[in-house]
Design an enzyme around this catalytic site. Structure first.
Site, PDB file in Angstrom:
ATOM      1  N   ASP A  75      -5.012  -3.550   8.310  1.00  0.00           N
ATOM      2  CA  ASP A  75      -3.574  -3.195   8.311  1.00  0.00           C
ATOM      3  C   ASP A  75      -3.324  -1.728   7.956  1.00  0.00           C
ATOM      4  OD1 ASP A  75      -3.189  -5.883   8.781  1.00  0.00           O
ATOM      5  OD2 ASP A  75      -1.797  -6.211   7.124  1.00  0.00           O
ATOM      6  N   CYS A  93      -4.976  -9.736  12.709  1.00  0.00           N
ATOM      7  CA  CYS A  93      -6.312  -9.567  12.136  1.00  0.00           C
ATOM      8  C   CYS A  93      -7.424 -10.209  12.957  1.00  0.00           C
ATOM      9  CB  CYS A  93      -6.341 -10.122  10.717  1.00  0.00           C
ATOM     10  SG  CYS A  93      -5.384  -9.168   9.524  1.00  0.00           S
TER      11      CYS A  93
END
Length: 507
Positions: A60, A92
């Protein structure tokens, strides 16, 4: 009269050799090379046949954090930055499955973080571990190691039918956890042995990964064998826990305020976003606090990079190692009236940092070529001298690392996203509520963003004129261009292997 003696033919080779040695010695002292055509040229160190590769993959980490990372800025000065590096899905597990295999999500089958549409179980069941670059690098003679994060749904203590905690194929060394987001109180599968780390300051996960990375480099260097190290931090993913030494740093930092921040007029946005109210002062204060802790978190990541660089230098491998820095996806924090999250098709989420230093890599270079996370696997394989599988959707970035710009490079990047169902177990659940986009496919060209949602809505932004994607011009696209974009979308979302590489080129 003096007459010079003639050299016998038997002595000529010796004289020539002595003169050559003297000339080469002088050239070496002066730092020049000799051209076969008689002129001098700057010497160029030969590229190592089997270079080492260290890949620092963050979680992130968005572009707005890079100005706060001194060592990453130094990497940019000493290496090459890919300014338009686009992930194929800003989530992710889907992004990491693509990174490992070089395949788009529609080919990995990993579309979300958890079954039935994604997660580690789907990745393994569809052959992702065998298709990963780890077995190929291992078979090419590399000592391979993964430290930190693997894929969502991986359980470090699960033996998966064996007698010890499972280690996937291709990895010689393995120190991986499943839930390292809090940075404390986690278990690492250390080469098939489960080790618990608590809540002491020295248990901070990013620092533990730094220690293990340095130890691996030291041992691998002693073996005189090429190595590949992937250190995958959970930072700066939420819940935004900085190392204790950084917990009070940057007290005045606030989230950036680009024109898209708390967008004033979102009436042109699709319905999922159009319904979002403007952020109020308490919400903006939380955003500023979150950004501040993200800045604090990446200080440990930056220090990890510094420790790796020092370990490589100490081991004598600074000149024959590629150091790669990247992120699995970006992160929005206040843009378009959204709080913290990802998964959108906007540059905040899909455009991520990607920087490479190493032998032959031009210093201080920035390329605006459209690169994708599909390109990482073939890049590592080519650097290692291993064959790139035909099923790979991406292309090697090695030409850019040699200072070249391939004429036939892609000019269209594909982004595809399946909205995950809300789940208490999903670390990205803050993004899977009403503020998350529905399922969509998107195209990113050099100066355009085009999005087709599953419900039929569209977005189109002229990024040359509107770089912050404020003015949705979907209703004003010329019919011919709209037809071209839809055709490209159809081709790319159904491609595989070489067809993906050709579909991404329109000129």
């Amino acid at each position: 009269m003096y007459r010079p003696r003639r050299l016998g033919t038997a002595r000529l080779p010796l004289v020539v050799a002595l003169l050559s040695a003297l000339t080469l010695g002088l050239a070496g002292c002066l730092g020049i090379g000799l051209s076969p055509f008689g002129g001098d040229r700057p010497s160029v160190a030969p590229l190592p046949k089997k270079p080492n590769i260290v890949f620092v993959l963050t979680d992130d980490l968005s572009w707005d954090l890079v100005p706060h990372m001194r060592r990453v800025q130094d990497m940019r000065a000493k290496g090459t930055t890919f300014d338009k590096f686009i992930v194929a899905d800003s989530l992710c597990c889907t992004s990491r499955a693509t990174i490992f295999t070089g395949r788009y999500p529609h080919n990995t089958g990993v579309r979300t973080n958890f079954p039935p549409d994604g997660g580690y179980g789907v990745f393994k069941a569809r052959g992702g571990e065998q298709a990963s670059y780890a077995p190929a690098l291992h078979n090419a003679g590399y000592r391979t190691a993964l430290m930190g994060k693997y894929l969502n749904g991986y359980l470090p203590g699960d033996p998966q039918g064996g007698s010890r905690p499972y280690v996937p194929p291709g990895w010689d060394e393995w120190a991986v956890t499943g839930n390292g987001y809090p940075e404390y109180n986690y278990n690492l599968n250390e080469n098939g042995r489960l080790v618990h780390y608590g809540n002491r300051p020295q248990d901070y996960l990013t620092d533990v990964l730094a220690d293990k990375s340095v130890d691996f480099i030291q041992r691998a260097a002693a073996d005189r064998k090429p190595f590949f190290l992937q250190v995958a931090t959970f930072a700066p993913h939420g819940p935004f826990v900085p190392a204790p030494r950084h917990s009070q740093a940057f007290p005045q930092v606030t989230a950036p305020r680009p024109p898209s921040f708390n967008e004033a007029d979102n009436s042109d946005k699709p319905s999922w976003l159009r319904s979002r109210p403007r952020l109020r002062k308490p919400g903006i204060a939380r955003i500023d606090a979150g950004f501040r802790d993200r800045v604090r978190m990446v200080q440990a990541v930056d220090e990890l990079i510094g420790r790796i660089q020092q370990a490589l230098a100490t081991a004598g491998h600074a000149r024959d190692t590629y150091l790669v820095f990247g992120s699995d996806n970006g992160f929005h924090l206040g843009q378009y009236r959204l709080a913290g999250g990802k998964m959108t098709a906007y540059d905040t989420d899909i455009r991520v940092p990607f920087v490479v230093t190493g032998p032959g890599v031009p210093a201080g270079r920035t390329t605006d070529a459209l690169a994708q996370n599909t390109d990482i696997a073939p890049t590592f394989l080519e650097l290692a001298g291993a064959a790139v599988p035909a099923a790979t959707d991406g292309r090697s970035l090695v030409p850019f690392l040699r200072g070249k710009d391939p004429d036939d490079w892609r000019n269209v990047a594909l982004i595809e996203h399946v909205k995950p169902p809300p789940s208490r177990e999903d670390p990205d659940r803050q993004d899977s509520g009403p503020g998350a986009p529905p399922t969509y496919n998107a195209l990113r060209t050099e100066n355009e963003l085009y999005v087709e949602y599953a419900n039929g809505e569209r977005e189109y932004y002229d990024l040359a004129r509107d770089p912050h994607a404020l003015d949705n011009r979907a209703k004003a696209i010329p019919p011919q261009r709209a037809q071209e974009l839809s055709g490209l979308m159809y081709a790319l979302t159904r491609c595989s292997g070489a067809k993906c590489r050709s579909a991404g080129r329109t000129r």
